[in-house]
Design an enzyme around this catalytic site. Structure first.
Site, short mmCIF file in Angstrom:
data_model
loop_
_atom_site.label_atom_id
_atom_site.label_comp_id
_atom_site.label_asym_id
_atom_site.label_seq_id
_atom_site.Cartn_x
_atom_site.Cartn_y
_atom_site.Cartn_z
NE ARG A 126 36.81 36.32 41.08
CZ ARG A 126 36.46 35.18 40.51
NH1 ARG A 126 35.38 34.55 40.90
NH2 ARG A 126 37.17 34.63 39.57
CB CYS A 134 38.01 42.17 32.99
SG CYS A 134 39.57 42.11 33.84
CG HIS A 138 32.80 40.20 34.15
ND1 HIS A 138 31.70 39.64 34.76
CD2 HIS A 138 33.83 39.37 34.42
CE1 HIS A 138 32.07 38.53 35.38
NE2 HIS A 138 33.36 38.33 35.19
CB CYS A 193 39.63 37.55 37.25
SG CYS A 193 38.05 37.62 38.08
#
Lengths: 104, 273
Positions: B230, B181, B185, B234
């Site tokens: 969501r 992730c 991010h 991802c």
């Protein structure tokens, strides 16, 4: 029976603002299923808003309008507590009419 | 000499004009325009239809036991929906687990209404063809926390543990692309195509904005998407194996992200491109 609309109407300085959110698939007729079959066109063709029996807004919609369309318009006049009604018709002849009370 | 000076002046003029043009152009960025668009249709968010559907489902007697979910305890007592989402995930005594909203709804739908877990997990997300009940229920519950400050407590050791696991998952690089992730991010000011990528681990404001605007109606998909969706997506984008719906790992990641958003007013369900 088609799904209801959400309508909000507020009056300020003698002008009523109406916000309409419609629930509709708005299929263009150009999209295909995974197996290649065409999804038939299905969209709202006409939207009409009435206030005290008078048409205050009339619109013609086509395929280019998005799914679940949102429309905002203003008209002169209107007072808190009075009603605005909105109705739409689609190309299958289905229709829906909803009402909202104008808020101050 | 004179002409040289005139040239100089002209050149300066031309330069300053072009600088002004560049400045004007950068003043309105693509993300500003996206923001403008969001603002324009913010009071016409079709997620409201999903909220309405969820509310009906919440109050309707359903399942083999023919009961509604009005006795479901989301952490603030049986049947309390208002503000519940702002405090989730939480440790629940009855299940002895840290649960996010969707895993808690799953518990209620199985224990109260008598559905089997497999029945619900078979249709955890909405699709174009068919709405998902658990997803709509989540949209409804989430909407009841609008305007309430996020306050997820990590006092309970199990929640703290979940947070730490979530943080590790966030930074865990794996899969065929060696992705985590954090690959997208954990840096400020990066974007993918036109979308700004929020920095979820080092920028409080980004983390808050991102978390408080999910679940959201995706205009490009014409669907309201839940938070579990969501995360699931991802993982798909990272080419990880698909996580199990409402699994410990997804809840841990949710705990990490929810805690990072603490203090911000919840603003969902949101609206995304």
């Amino acid at each position: 029976m088609p799904n209801p609309m959400k309508i909000r109407a507020t009056v300020k300085d003698g002008v009523t603002e109406v916000k309409i959110l419609m629930q509709h698939d708005m299929e263009t007729g150009l999209r295909k299923e995974a197996d290649g079959t065409l999804i038939p066109a299905w969209f709202i063709t006409e939207v009409k808003a009435q206030y005290q029996g008078r048409t205050v807004m009339e619109a013609q919609f086509g395929q280019s309008v998005s799914k679940n369309p949102y429309l905002l318009f203003r008209f002169k006049g209107g007072a808190a507590g009075e009603k605005v009604s909105v109705s739409w018709v689609d190309n299958k002849g289905e229709s829906r009419t909803d009402e909202a009370t104008i808020a101050a | 000499m004179r002409t040289k000076q005139t040239y100089k002046a002209l050149l300066l003029l031309a330069l300053s004009a072009s600088f002004a043009a560049v400045a004007a152009e950068t003043a309105v960025t693509d993300s500003d325009r996206i923001e403008q668009y969001r603002e324009m249709i913010s009071d016409g968010n079709p997620a409201e239809f999903d909220e309405m559907r969820g509310e009906e489902l919440w109050k309707k007697a359903a399942g083999p036991n023919k009961v509604s979910l009005e006795q479901c305890d989301l952490g603030k007592g049986a049947g309390v929906v208002k503000g519940a989402y702002a405090e989730l995930p939480k440790f629940f005594k009855d299940t002895q687990q840290v649960q996010d909203l969707e895993s808690r709804l799953l518990t209620c739908m199985t224990t109260l209404q008598g559905f089997t877990e497999d029945e619900i997990a078979a249709k955890p997300f909405a699709s174009e063809k068919k709405a998902s009940d658990i997803s709509s229920l989540a949209t409804y519950v989430v909407g009841q926390s609008k305007g309430i400050k996020m306050a997820v407590s990590t006092k309970h050791p199990k929640v703290k543990e979940s947070y730490e696991i979530g943080k590790r998952i966030f930074n865990y690089r794996a899969g065929p692309y060696d992705f985590a992730c954090s690959t997208c991010h954990a840096t400020t000011g990066v974007r993918i195509r036109m979308q700004d990528l929020p920095n979820l681990s080092h920028n409080k404001k980004d983390a808050q904005t991102a978390y408080t605007t999910w679940p959201a109606y995706r205009v490009s998909q014409g669907l309201t998407r839940s938070f579990q969706w969501r995360l699931n997506d991802c993982f798909r984008q990272q080419r990880f194996p698909e996580p199990k719906f409402a699994s410990e790992a997804t809840v841990a990641l949710t705990t990490f992200l929810a805690v990072s958003a603490n203090g911000a007013e919840f603003a969902g369900p949101g609206l995304k491109r």
